[in-house]
Enzyme design. Structure first.
Site, PDB file in Angstrom:
ATOM      1  N   GLU A 332      -0.570   1.130   4.279  1.00  0.00           N
ATOM      2  CA  GLU A 332      -1.162   2.018   5.281  1.00  0.00           C
ATOM      3  C   GLU A 332      -1.993   3.101   4.597  1.00  0.00           C
ATOM      4  OE1 GLU A 332       2.384   2.071   8.655  1.00  0.00           O
ATOM      5  OE2 GLU A 332       2.404   3.589   7.091  1.00  0.00           O
ATOM      6  N   CYS A 333      -3.217   3.261   5.023  1.00  0.00           N
ATOM      7  CA  CYS A 333      -4.094   4.361   4.621  1.00  0.00           C
ATOM      8  C   CYS A 333      -4.150   4.519   3.098  1.00  0.00           C
ATOM      9  CB  CYS A 333      -3.680   5.659   5.324  1.00  0.00           C
ATOM     10  SG  CYS A 333      -5.022   6.858   5.412  1.00  0.00           S
ATOM     11  N   GLY A 334      -3.427   5.486   2.513  1.00  0.00           N
ATOM     12  CA  GLY A 334      -3.461   5.669   1.066  1.00  0.00           C
ATOM     13  C   GLY A 334      -3.043   4.413   0.316  1.00  0.00           C
ATOM     14  N   MET A 337      -5.972   2.079   0.380  1.00  0.00           N
ATOM     15  CA  MET A 337      -6.989   2.542  -0.562  1.00  0.00           C
ATOM     16  C   MET A 337      -6.630   2.122  -1.995  1.00  0.00           C
ATOM     17  SD  MET A 337      -7.327   6.315   1.154  1.00  0.00           S
ATOM     18  CE  MET A 337      -8.241   7.100  -0.179  1.00  0.00           C
ATOM     19  N   GLY A 431      -4.629  -1.464   6.015  1.00  0.00           N
ATOM     20  CA  GLY A 431      -5.650  -0.788   6.812  1.00  0.00           C
ATOM     21  C   GLY A 431      -5.385   0.706   6.866  1.00  0.00           C
TER      22      GLY A 431
END
Length: 458
Positions: A332-334, A337, A431
Site C-alpha cells: 500500500e502506498c509507500g 513505491m 497501489g
C-alpha cells in the site's frame, strides 16, 4: 457504571484541536490517569502523537469507511483498561463526506459513541461573538451533545473572562479553560519526517510542557465531570477481534520508520483469522523473515529514507525474489513505491528501489491525491475479487509512471469519479490505496486462503 470519554471538536481545521488534545492527554496522565486516544477519520499522524503521549496504541474511528457497529467495536476494544478516552475530531465538527449530511464527521462519531463534546473555539479578535459561534453549533443539529467549550488563542486572562461570560450566559455550557495566543510553544509542522522523530522521543519535552500549560489554564476536574457517559453496549453480533481460527500462516509485515502506516485493526483482524504476524525492517536491511507465507508492505515515507533503502540490497533482493516466486503480497502506498524501479526525490535525484514493479515514482511538492475511496476488485486479484468491495483512502505526494502495459489491481471511486488503479503481478496487489480490512473481511479470508494454497504447493 458510567465511563469517561470526550470528543475534542473544532469549529474548523486549524483551531488547535491537536494541540489541545495532546495537552489534555498529557495533563490527565500527570493526574495519574490511564488515557486512550482515538482520531476521527483516516489520519495516521495524529494517532502517532496520541500513542507517544499515552503509551497506548491510538485508533481511528471512521463512520464512512466502517459500519456503526464496527466503530463501536473498535472504540470498546481500544478503550478497555483506560480511565478516560479522548477522541480527537477531524476538520470542523460537522465536516465529513458530504456537505448535505453528517456522514463521516466528528458529529456522527460523537453520536454513534454517545460521547459528550468539548468544542474548541478560536477566540482571537472576538469576545461576545464567540457565543454566537457556539450557539450556532448547538442549534445546527439534533443529537450531538456539546457539554463544554475551550477557548483557544485568547489574548489574556481578562479576554478569557469576557468570552467565558458571554458563552456561559448565552449557551448554558461551561467554558472550562483556555490556551493563550502567545504560547511559548508551537506544535511542530506536520512534515514527512515527523513520525520517526515522535517515535524516537524527540517530542517528549514538548508533550510534557504542553501538559503543564493545560494544567495551568484548564479546569481538569470540570473536564472529568462532563466526560461521564453511559457505558457502550458492545454489539451482540460484532466479532471483529474474536479469534476465528488457529494460527495457520505467517505474514511478514514491514515495520520501521519508513513503513509505519497500518491501522492496528488490520493486523488484529489478520491475527483473528489465523495469521501470525512477523515484523521486520527493510530500513535496517533485514531480509524477509524465513518461512513466511505472505507479505504486507504498508504505507509510510520511503522517500524520506530513499538513500538508505536504495543501498539495502539484502532487504530489496529477498523481497523481490519472494514476490517473483509467488508470495501473496499487499503493498500500500509507500510499500507500492518501494517495489517500483526507482523513487525520484523532489531534488531530481533518483534512487533505485526493489524493481518488482516496472516503472518509476516521482515525488512532487504538491499533493497528488487525498480522499476516501470505494474499492472494487478486478479479475486475477487474489485479495479482492471482481464482486467484492472495500473502503479505504489515498494520501500521497508522488505519481507513478510506467511505459509498460499495466494490469490494474482494482477500481477506485472518489470525489472525482471512478478510475482503474494499482498494479497486479504474480500474487502481488499493489497501489496507492490504503485499505481498511474491517470494511471487507473477505480480503483477509482471501489472503489467508491464498497463503495456505501457496504453502501447500511449496
Amino acid at each position: 457504571m458510567a465511563e469517561r470519554r470526550i470528543v475534542i471538536a473544532g469549529t474548523g481545521s486549524g483551531v488547535g484541536k491537536t494541540t489541545l488534545t495532546i495537552g489534555l492527554m498529557s495533563a490527565l496522565i500527570k493526574r495519574g490517569l490511564t488515557v486512550q486516544g482515538f482520531k476521527c477519520g483516516p489520519d495516521y499522524i495524529d494517532p502517532t502523537y496520541h500513542t507517544a503521549v499515552t503509551n497506548r496504541v491510538a485508533r481511528n474511528l471512521d463512520s464512512w469507511m466502517l459500519s456503526k457497529d464496527t466503530v463501536v467495536d473498535i472504540f470498546t476494544h481500544g478503550s478497555r483498561g483506560a480511565d478516560i478516552s479522548i477522541i480527537e475530531g477531524v476538520m470542523g465538527f460537522f465536516d465529513g463526506k458530504s456537505p448535505k449530511t453528517n456522514q463521516g464527521s466528528t458529529a456522527e462519531i460523537s453520536m454513534i459513541t454517545g460521547t459528550p463534546v468539548l468544542l474548541v473555539v478560536n477566540c482571537a479578535s472576538m469576545a461576545r461573538s464567540a457565543a454566537a459561534i457556539v450557539k450556532g453549533f448547538q442549534l445546527f443539529a439534533d443529537g450531538p451533545r456539546i457539554e463544554g467549550v475551550i477557548a483557544n488563542k485568547v489574548g489574556s486572562e481578562g479576554h478569557f473572562k469576557l468570552v467565558k461570560t458571554a458563552i456561559e450566559q448565552e449557551c448554558q455550557v461551561p467554558v472550562i479553560g483556555y490556551l493563550g495566543r502567545e504560547l511559548d510553544i508551537e506544535i511542530p509542522e506536520r512534515h514527512l519526517g515527523l513520525i520517526p522523530s515522535i517515535e524516537r522521543g524527540d517530542l517528549d519535552p514538548f508533550f510534557d510542557r504542553l501538559g503543564e500549560l493545560v494544567l495551568e489554564t484548564v479546569d481538569i476536574d470540570k473536564l472529568l465531570e462532563i466526560s461521564l457517559a453511559s457505558p457502550l453496549n458492545k454489539n451482540e453480533g460484532s466479532t471483529l477481534f474474536e479469534k476465528k481460527a488457529e494460527k495457520t500462516v505467517k505474514i511478514a509485515v514491514a515495520k520501521d520508520a519508513a513503513f509505519n502506516f497500518y491501522y492496528p485493526e488490520n493486523l488484529e483482524i489478520l491475527e483473528s483469522y489465523g495469521a501470525e504476524i512477523v515484523f521486520f525492517s527493510p530500513l535496517a536491511d533485514e531480509a524477509l523473515p524465513a518461512g513466511v507465507d505472505g507479505l504486507y508492505l504498508g504505507g509510510g515515507f520511503p522517500e524520506e529514507f530513499a538513500p538508505a533503502l536504495s543501498n539495502n540490497h539484502i532487504a530489496k533482493d529477498s523481497i523481490k525474489q519472494a514476490i517473483e516466486q509467488g508470495l501473496p503480497t499487499l503493498a500500500e502506498c509507500g510499500g507500492f513505491m518501494y517495489l517500483t524501479d526507482s523513487i525520484e526525490a523532489t531534488n531530481k535525484i533518483s534512487y533505485q528501489m526493489a524493481g518488482v514493479i516496472s516503472g518509476d515514482v516521482k515525488m512532487q511538492s504538491k499533493r497528488a491525491a487525498l480522499g476516501y475511496r470505494e474499492i472494487s476488485g478486478r479479475k486475477n486479484n487474489f485479495l479482492i475479487g471482481e464482486n467484492e468491495k472495500a473502503k479505504g483512502h489515498e494520501f500521497h505526494y508522488s505519481t507513478f509512471h510506467s511505459e509498460n502495459e499495466i494490469e490494474y489491481a482494482y477500481e477506485t471511486k472518489g470525489m472525482r469519479g471512478t478510475k482503474k488503479e494499482g498494479y497486479l503481478k504474480h500474487n502481488l496487489v499493489a497501489g496507492y490505496t490504503h485499505f481498511h480490512f474491517a470494511s471487507c473481511s473477505e480480503m483477509v479470508m482471501n489472503w489467508i486462503e491464498k497463503c495456505k494454497e501457496i504453502k501447500a504447493h511449496g
